[in-house]
Motif scaffolding. Structure first.
Motif, PDB file in Angstrom:
ATOM      1  N   UNK A   1     -21.382 -16.984 -44.833  1.00  0.00           N
ATOM      2  CA  UNK A   1     -22.139 -17.456 -43.393  1.00  0.00           C
ATOM      3  C   UNK A   1     -22.796 -16.168 -42.393  1.00  0.00           C
ATOM      4  N   UNK A   2     -21.401 -16.217 -41.596  1.00  0.00           N
ATOM      5  CA  UNK A   2     -22.243 -14.979 -40.672  1.00  0.00           C
ATOM      6  C   UNK A   2     -22.587 -13.487 -41.512  1.00  0.00           C
ATOM      7  N   UNK A   3     -22.695 -13.032 -42.112  1.00  0.00           N
ATOM      8  CA  UNK A   3     -22.508 -11.955 -43.018  1.00  0.00           C
ATOM      9  C   UNK A   3     -24.202 -12.455 -43.893  1.00  0.00           C
TER      10      UNK A   3
ATOM     11  N   UNK B   1     -18.238  -5.782 -41.257  1.00  0.00           N
ATOM     12  CA  UNK B   1     -18.914  -5.452 -41.971  1.00  0.00           C
ATOM     13  C   UNK B   1     -20.241  -5.995 -40.945  1.00  0.00           C
ATOM     14  N   UNK B   2     -20.210  -6.879 -39.895  1.00  0.00           N
ATOM     15  CA  UNK B   2     -21.159  -7.167 -39.001  1.00  0.00           C
ATOM     16  C   UNK B   2     -21.827  -5.653 -38.841  1.00  0.00           C
ATOM     17  N   UNK B   3     -20.776  -4.589 -37.918  1.00  0.00           N
ATOM     18  CA  UNK B   3     -20.853  -3.532 -37.260  1.00  0.00           C
ATOM     19  C   UNK B   3     -21.827  -2.778 -38.600  1.00  0.00           C
ATOM     20  N   UNK B   4     -21.004  -2.164 -39.903  1.00  0.00           N
ATOM     21  CA  UNK B   4     -21.171  -1.860 -40.749  1.00  0.00           C
ATOM     22  C   UNK B   4     -23.025  -2.074 -41.467  1.00  0.00           C
ATOM     23  N   UNK B   5     -23.189  -3.406 -41.008  1.00  0.00           N
ATOM     24  CA  UNK B   5     -24.697  -4.188 -41.131  1.00  0.00           C
ATOM     25  C   UNK B   5     -25.757  -3.785 -40.504  1.00  0.00           C
TER      26      UNK B   5
ATOM     27  N   UNK C   1     -29.129   1.307 -45.885  1.00  0.00           N
ATOM     28  CA  UNK C   1     -28.176   1.038 -47.528  1.00  0.00           C
ATOM     29  C   UNK C   1     -26.573  -0.204 -47.613  1.00  0.00           C
ATOM     30  N   UNK C   2     -25.480   0.408 -45.763  1.00  0.00           N
ATOM     31  CA  UNK C   2     -24.186  -0.217 -46.314  1.00  0.00           C
ATOM     32  C   UNK C   2     -24.990  -1.577 -45.996  1.00  0.00           C
ATOM     33  N   UNK C   3     -25.747  -1.685 -45.371  1.00  0.00           N
ATOM     34  CA  UNK C   3     -26.448  -3.463 -45.587  1.00  0.00           C
ATOM     35  C   UNK C   3     -26.639  -3.527 -46.726  1.00  0.00           C
ATOM     36  N   UNK C   4     -27.277  -3.604 -47.379  1.00  0.00           N
ATOM     37  CA  UNK C   4     -28.088  -3.398 -49.241  1.00  0.00           C
ATOM     38  C   UNK C   4     -27.161  -3.903 -49.984  1.00  0.00           C
ATOM     39  N   UNK C   5     -25.732  -2.691 -49.867  1.00  0.00           N
ATOM     40  CA  UNK C   5     -24.419  -2.828 -50.664  1.00  0.00           C
ATOM     41  C   UNK C   5     -23.867  -4.508 -50.485  1.00  0.00           C
ATOM     42  N   UNK C   6     -23.746  -4.004 -49.363  1.00  0.00           N
ATOM     43  CA  UNK C   6     -23.484  -5.674 -48.240  1.00  0.00           C
ATOM     44  C   UNK C   6     -24.080  -7.174 -49.035  1.00  0.00           C
TER      45      UNK C   6
END
Length: 128
Positions: free
Chosen positions: A85-87, A58-62, A67-72
């Motif tokens: 908290x890490x996300x 998930x952090x790699x995707x962020x 846009x992926x970060x926004x979805x997360x």
């Protein structure tokens, strides 16, 4: 990828067996390594992905796409296998106004993070 399974049953007593084969892990693993941003954007929104996606992925995707970060940011609390908290920390590092606005709009965002976002230089983020 054929797999064999042995089921223990009792002759004469077990008349029916219910089996649910979830192949989510294999599918998610294949799709998460896809190079297409559109595939990854869709993947992040899927319920199956939210059940099994790990924090590192998930952090790699962020860091890969805003846009992926926004979805997360919209649903960080729904990722079962990741520390929220890490996300949030990774999302804050993006410093993208759209991502920060999504994070501020999420009802699960802790109050201390909301207070931090209210002080953001971008008025769109601060007024969310």
């Amino acid at each position: 990828m054929n797999k064999n399974y042995r089921l223990r049953t009792q002759v004469g007593l077990d008349r029916e067996i219910q089996v649910q084969l979830d192949q989510d892990w294999d599918t998610i693993e294949i799709l998460s390594s896809d190079k297409s941003i559109n595939v990854l954007r869709s993947l992040v929104r899927s319920a199956s992905f939210k059940k099994i996606a790990g924090e590192k992925l998930l952090v790699d995707f962020i860091n890969l796409d805003f846009e992926i970060a926004r979805n997360i940011a919209d649903c960080f609390e729904q990722f079962d296998m990741a520390d929220s908290s890490k996300l949030i920390a990774a999302l804050l590092e993006c410093n993208d106004p759209a991502v920060l606005t999504s994070l501020a709009s999420n009802y699960s965002t802790p109050k201390k993070i909301i207070k931090l976002l209210v002080e953001n230089d971008d008025p769109y983020v601060a007024n969310t």
